[in-house]
Scaffold this active site. Structure first.
Site, PDB file in Angstrom:
ATOM      1  N   ASP A  81       0.800  -1.231   0.000  1.00  0.00           N
ATOM      2  CA  ASP A  81       0.000   0.000   0.000  1.00  0.00           C
ATOM      3  C   ASP A  81       0.834   1.283   0.000  1.00  0.00           C
ATOM      4  OD1 ASP A  81       0.741  -0.875   2.585  1.00  0.00           O
ATOM      5  OD2 ASP A  81      -0.815   0.326   3.541  1.00  0.00           O
ATOM      6  N   GLU A 139      -0.711  -2.022   5.114  1.00  0.00           N
ATOM      7  CA  GLU A 139       0.186  -2.020   6.284  1.00  0.00           C
ATOM      8  C   GLU A 139       0.092  -0.699   7.023  1.00  0.00           C
ATOM      9  OE1 GLU A 139       3.245  -1.224   8.914  1.00  0.00           O
ATOM     10  OE2 GLU A 139       3.215  -0.184   6.994  1.00  0.00           O
ATOM     11  N   HIS A 364       7.787   8.485   4.597  1.00  0.00           N
ATOM     12  CA  HIS A 364       6.549   9.275   4.701  1.00  0.00           C
ATOM     13  C   HIS A 364       6.803  10.756   4.390  1.00  0.00           C
ATOM     14  CE1 HIS A 364       4.321   6.061   7.353  1.00  0.00           C
ATOM     15  NE2 HIS A 364       5.192   5.507   6.515  1.00  0.00           N
TER      16      HIS A 364
END
Ligand code: NI
Length: 394
Positions: A81, A139, A364
């Protein structure tokens, strides 16, 4: 199983792996919505042959490579993902989906596991027992896809489970392994403190939810500082406070929220009880009321020493012992832990940061990327380790 042909095959697949990774990177999908990714993975797996392919959940894929000879079962997991982030990279395969980005490297994990499945499935006659490839959805978003896959039975009969994560904070060429605790559990809580609203000038006529909340926030740190063995690792963080409308009104209620991270399953349960005791005691002492909810999230990633040793040996064999860092536990979390509930396993890290190539951004981050050459490392270690597990299967 012979190692050399496996590694030669991996070498030949380098470009293909990069191509797959770039395809996933260009077409990222959010957690629980990995429809096209799962479809792409399934199509590739079907083209390899020799695999029993199924969909344990709507957007996950399992491929079973069952050998002719009996033996044990090794599961290898990759997550698929992406994240709700607007990508700021400008390379030609940057995300084509506004606001969605593969900013944690799961695109590379999927590409690597596909290659491993392709290479190993072509050698079915050498397989003892079974190698099971788990392409996991979601996840990044609690409650996570791993638990759903486990509930769907993907771990039935599995003897070992391994998974790899490319990491930008480990330099390309290095690897991270951990014996025992590696990543923390991650639980969330919310608290509502109910007082009695009133005029701020006449506090004696009300029950001040703000003052009571302040006591609670301070006292919660006693759990870490005074109730917990200093050698145990624990974080209790209050990360949200909401309450009040203006300067001269005492609000009727205040809402708090936060997270708990630790490595010890018993401590996890104890913290929940200790929190409630503190909240109950303080609100009662001051005539307020409370609501408390505690949601268990991902369990801690705790690596099995024997399985870890096999992976460490595989890395050392390919890249030398000096390439291995034994990692200290860290407070991030991973739902790989759900698979580890069912079989001894290990999660390991593949260095994918490379300052010389400008690959320095944290996971991220809108400029996150990986050194694509690290995928070759990950693939070869997985193959080398799979061969070692096959030997144990004898
Ligand atoms: Ni990740």
């Amino acid at each position: 199983m012979e190692i050399k042909p496996l590694l030669e095959e991996a070498e030949k697949m380098k470009e293909q792996v990069v191509e797959w990774r770039r395809h996933f990177h260009r077409h990222p999908e959010l957690s629980f919505r990995e429809v096209e990714t799962a479809r792409f993975v399934t199509r590739q797996l079907e083209s390899f042959g020799n695999l029993q392919i199924s969909h344990p959940t709507q957007t996950s894929v399992m491929a079973r490579l069952i050998g002719d000879r009996p033996g044990k079962v090794l599961a290898i997991r990759a997550d698929m993902d992406a994240l709700p982030i607007q990508e700021e990279n400008t390379f030609e395969y940057a995300s084509g989906v506004p606001g969605v980005m593969h900013a944690c490297g799961h695109d590379s994990h999927t590409a690597v596991l596909l290659a491993a499945a392709g290479i190993l499935s072509a050698r079915r006659e050498q397989i003892r027992g079974e190698i099971r490839f788990l392409f996991q959805h979601a996840e990044e978003q609690a409650p996570g896809g791993a638990q759903e896959m486990v509930d769907a039975g993907v771990m039935e009969g599995v003897d070992w489970v391994i998974g790899a994560h490319l990491l930008s904070w480990i330099e390309y060429g290095k690897f991270g392994v951990a014996y025992g605790p590696m990543m923390a559990s991650s639980d969330n809580f919310s608290i509502t403190v109910r007082g009695v609203a009133g005029h701020a000038a006449y506090p004696h006529q009300s029950v001040d939810a703000v003052a009571v909340s302040a006591q609670i926030i301070t006292n919660l740190q006693h759990i870490v500082a005074r109730y917990t063995d200093p050698l145990d690792r624990l974080v209790v963080s209050v990360t949200q406070i909401h309450g009040g409308t203006t300067n001269n009104i005492l609000p009727a209620e205040v809402k708090l929220g936060g997270t708990v991270r630790c490595f010890n399953p018993e401590l996890r349960t104890a913290v929940k009880e200790q929190m409630e005791r503190i909240i109950r005691g303080i609100t009662e002492a001051h005539g307020a009321e409370y609501e408390f909810s505690f949601e268990y999230g991902y369990r801690p990633v705790i690596n099995d020493p024997a399985v870890t040793k096999i992976v460490e040996d595989a890395i050392a064999d390919l890249y030398g012992a000096e390439s291995i860092q034994i990692l200290k536990p860290f407070m991030g979390s991973e739902d790989f832990s759900a698979f580890q509930q069912k079989a001894p396993g290990t999660f390991f890290m593949v260095g994918a940061g490379n300052p010389a190539k400008g690959i320095v951004h944290p996971h991220h981050h809108p400029l996150f990327t990986v050194d694509e050459d690290a995928m070759d490392h990950s693939l070869k270690v997985l193959l080398r380790a799979a061969a070692a597990f096959m030997e144990l299967s004898a």
